[in-house]
Every structure is written in C-alpha cells, then in structure tokens.
Scaffold this active site. Structure first.
Site, PDB file in Angstrom:
ATOM      1  N   TRP A 102       8.730  -1.385   4.617  1.00 25.20           N
ATOM      2  CA  TRP A 102       7.831  -0.739   3.648  1.00 25.20           C
ATOM      3  C   TRP A 102       6.480  -0.456   4.266  1.00 25.20           C
ATOM      4  CZ3 TRP A 102      10.722   1.434   0.425  1.00 25.20           C
ATOM      5  CH2 TRP A 102      11.865   0.800  -0.075  1.00 25.20           C
ATOM      6  N   LYS A 144      10.873  -4.821  -9.540  1.00 20.69           N
ATOM      7  CA  LYS A 144      11.233  -6.091  -8.920  1.00 20.69           C
ATOM      8  C   LYS A 144      10.758  -7.287  -9.732  1.00 20.69           C
ATOM      9  CE  LYS A 144      11.825  -3.687  -4.751  1.00 20.69           C
ATOM     10  NZ  LYS A 144      11.123  -2.768  -3.898  1.00 20.69           N
ATOM     11  N   ASP A 159       0.185  -3.707  -1.091  1.00 20.46           N
ATOM     12  CA  ASP A 159       1.456  -3.395  -1.748  1.00 20.46           C
ATOM     13  C   ASP A 159       2.074  -4.721  -2.175  1.00 20.46           C
ATOM     14  OD1 ASP A 159       4.050  -2.772  -2.459  1.00 20.46           O
ATOM     15  OD2 ASP A 159       4.566  -1.732  -0.593  1.00 20.46           O
TER      16      ASP A 159
END
Ligand SMILES: *Cc1c(COP(=O)(O)O)cnc(C)c1O
Length: 363
Positions: free
Chosen positions: A102, A193, A169
C-alpha cells in the site's frame, strides 16, 4: 444463517448487532416509510447520520475545532492521489516510508505530481519489519506513513518525531487501539476493514495544512471543496456511511478504544503465542513489529497444506489464506472478530500439530 469465523482481510467482519441494525435500516429507516437506500442525502435524516459519524470520529481522536472529518468515495486508494494533490508543494519533496504494497502504491501516485523522497524502506527483507531510526527531512512538504501493513503483517507500534505535517494511512488498524492522534495532521482509512462497509473512506485533516500548493485541482480531489460541502459536495456513499456510523456507535457504547485495545491485545497474544509454540507453524515478521490486526504465518511442512486447509474449513473458519505475495496464512483480527473465533483457530492448530507433527510423508 450459519455464522462462520470470519478472518477475512477486507471487506471484513462487522459486529452482528451492526449488521442487524443496518438490515433494519435497509428495510425501513427511522420510521420514514422508506429504506435508507432510497432517501435523499440532503434530507434531515441522512444529514444526522453523516453528522453523527463525523462527530464520533473526532471524538475518538480527541480532536476539537481545527480538524475536519470527511467520508469520501473512491477508497483509500484515491487518497494516494488526493494527499499529494493537496499537500505536495513545489521544491519541497514529500517524504514517504515504504512499508509494503500500500505504501508503494501511495509513493507511485505521489511521484506523478512531484518529488518524492523515500526516506526509509523495508523492501530489502520483503517488508517483514518496520524501519526505524530514520530522520524526517525538515524541508519536506509532508511525511507519509502506513500504520499497519495489511498484506505482510507488520504494524507501527511507535511513530517518528516530525516537524513537518504527518499523513497516515490507517486503513487496517484505525480505532483498534488507543493512540495519540494529535501526532497526525491527516489520517485516512478505507472503511471496510475496521469501521464499516466498503464504499466510504474516512479522512480527518487539520485544516491549517491545506491551501499551500497553489495547484489547480479537480473539485473532487480537493479537500477544501469537500470541507465546504460538509462532506456532501457530491452524493456520499450513503449506506456505507450509515454502517460506519452504526459501527462507531457500537464501539463507543461498549467502551471505546480502551475497551477494544484490551480485546485486540488478547486476540493477538493468543494467536502469536500459538504460532510461536506450535512446531508446524512459523511467523513471517520481526516479532517487535508484528501486527495485532493481521497475523501472517507459514507451515513448516508445506506438504501438509491441504490437510490443514481441510481442518480449518471443517471448523467453520473462513478467510485465512495468505495474500498471494506472502503465501501461507493470514488471520485478520479486526475489531469485530471475537476472541472466541481466535480460540477456535488455535484449537485447530493444536489438533493439527498433535496429529501430524511426527508425520514424515504427506498425511
Ligand atoms: C486495503 C488498504 C488500502 C486500499 O483500500 P481501498 O479502499 O481498496 O482503496 C490502502 N491502504 C491500506 C493500508 C489498506 O489496508
């Protein structure tokens, strides 16, 4: 409905009560005679949902005025582009720490807009640890971090000191633990999530870091436009925001971050104790950097894979197959996953060891 032990990495398990309430809202919302799926996002009923969700996020972070919360579409991946669009200034490179897939994607997008300085990376060891001890350049536009490395299973348990704005993030560990959110100037997280259903991405931004680039931006990529529109510049992902609001309310009602951190710690300890004890398994990451959200592990006898797969499937376990980049297994231990489910998985691992530890050939 037959409930499984859902260890999926995302979209992921949600609290049963939230699913029930969201289902009710999909049938009839607030005695309006309409489903949440068919009401206007400009009506009072939905505005109240949006405002409650925004307020709860700020409350968990301990933020007052000066910070804005948005629920945007486009996933966390759109933030990889929005962050540099809004913050990357000419002549002031952005500093990124590369801790996995990511983070690498975030770096790729930022490079489209300007200079990027990857100040630390764990790519040399397949992202199996979190880099430490690096200095953050004082002339950077901002520092970008990824608090939890969802795919490789590492997590930042401390954060670097920085004199420049810190962007993080937090997609896969937001609101899983108590932390000092005031260290961050921009936090973003896809909802699917830990805090809701896919479709919404929460963004919290300290307003005074905005407006410094002089860059012309597409309206949809401009935080200031979304702030002015009170997170309704365009039609927000209505149902997803609703599920986020319900999940955040569930978290608050049960005791908030202190409550969930205790449970998450116990789940992670239960999981890693077994990975370390059981001779048929081995962890994939540096112990001090292990993620409490995504536990990655391998079989020490890969020839037993099919046997183990059948055992956990028979026990009603779902979603523990590792990411294709890592192989093996990944047990995601997000907020809504009960300790009970972890115990079921650990029991399967124990049983597996008892039966097959001594086997020399494929079982
Ligand atoms: C899942 C994930 C993303 C991507 O989220 P999308 O909503 O699919 O764009 C980004 N960052 C991290 C850390 C993730 O876990």
């Amino acid at each position: 409905m037959k409930k499984v032990h859902n260890f999926s990495a995302g979209p992921a398990i949600l609290p049963v009560d939230v699913i029930k309430e969201a289902t009710q809202g999909a049938i009839e919302f607030n005695n309006s005679g309409m489903s949440i799926l068919e009401v206007s996002h400009r009506g009072t009923d939905f505005i109240n949902v949006m405002e409650e969700a925004r307020a709860l996020v700020k409350e968990f972070m301990g933020f007052g005025s000066g910070y804005q919360t948005l629920f945007l579409g486009g996933g966390a991946s759109t933030q990889f582009a929005m962050v540099p669009s809004n913050l990357l200034q000419a002549g002031k490179p952005a500093a990124y720490v590369n801790t996995g897939v990511w983070a690498s994607k975030a770096i790729k997008e930022a490079k489209m807009l300007g200079d990027v300085n990857v100040i630390a990376s764990s790519e040399d060891k397949k992202f199996s640890y979190v880099p430490k001890g690096y200095a953050v350049p004082k002339d950077a536009s901002y520092l970008h971090l990824t608090s939890n490395n969802t795919i490789y299973g590492t997590q930042m348990h401390s954060f670097p000191e920085s004199s420049v704005p810190v962007v993080c993030d937090m997609s896969s560990d937001i609101f899983s633990r108590k932390m000092d959110f005031s260290k961050f100037d921009l936090i973003y997280a896809g909802a699917q999530k830990n805090i809701g259903a896919a479709g919404a991405t929460v963004v919290v931004v300290k307003e005074d870091i905005l407006g410094k680039t002089g860059r012309k931006m597409f309206s949809m990529l401009d935080y200031a436009v979304h702030i002015k529109g009170e997170s309704m510049y365009n039609t927000p992902p209505v149902f997803s925001v609703y599920v986020c609001m319900l999940t955040l309310k569930w978290l608050k009602k049960n005791g908030g971050l202190a409550w969930i951190e205790k449970i998450n710690d116990e789940k992670a300890k239960t999981m890693y104790d077994e990975i370390d004890r059981n001779i048929l398994f081995t962890g994939t990451c540096a112990k001090e950097d292990r993620s409490k959200m995504n536990a990655c592990f391998l079989l020490t006898k890969p020839e037993l894979e099919e046997t183990f797969n059948k055992m956990w499937k028979d026990a009603g376990i779902s979603g523990i197959k590792g990411h294709r980049d890592v192989g093996g297994y990944r047990a995601s231990l997000y907020n809504a996953l009960p300790l009970e489910s972890v115990k079921v998985l650990v029991d399967v691992m124990k049983e597996f060891e008892k039966k097959y530890a001594d086997s020399k050939v494929t079982a």
